[in-house]
Design an enzyme around this catalytic site. Sequence first.
Site: not given
Length: 147
Positions: A56, A59, A105, A108, A130
Amino acid sequence: MTDRAHDFPADPKSLTDADWRQRLSEAEFRVLRQAGTEAPFTGEYTDSTDVGVYRCRACGTELFRSEAKFSSHCGWPSFFTPLAGDAVIERRDASLGMVRTEILCAACESHLGHVFAGEGYDTPTDLRYCINSISLTFDDETASPAE
C-alpha cells in the site's frame, strides 16, 4: 517497509484528511483517499513482470505478490489473490451507475481499486483484483542488496 510506514500511529485509520494530505501527493490523495481512478494504461506497474511484493503506497502494508499478478489487458495491474486474506477489505460500491466491489487496504482503509469475479480468466481464483498503480509501491526481490 516503505519510507512512510515507519512514522505511522498504531492505528493509521485515525489519521485525518489533513494528515493524509501531508503524507500523499495530490494524485495519490485523489485515488487513495477519495476513491479516484488513474487513467488506464498509464500506471507504473500495469505491465511490470518484476518479482517482489506490492505494498500500500499510503501505509506500506504488504498487499500482493508478483506471483499473483497476471496480464488482463484491462489497463491496470491485475492480481488473482491478495498476499493474505486479511490484507484487503471489500466494500460495496454503487457509484457511476453500477454496483462493484471496492478493495481497500485493511490497515489504513485506503482505496486500491475493485475486484471482479467470473470474467473467465485462467487463474486459480477466477478473480481479478484491478488495482491502481498509484495505490502501490513495489519491493523488488531481485535487486542486489546495497554494499
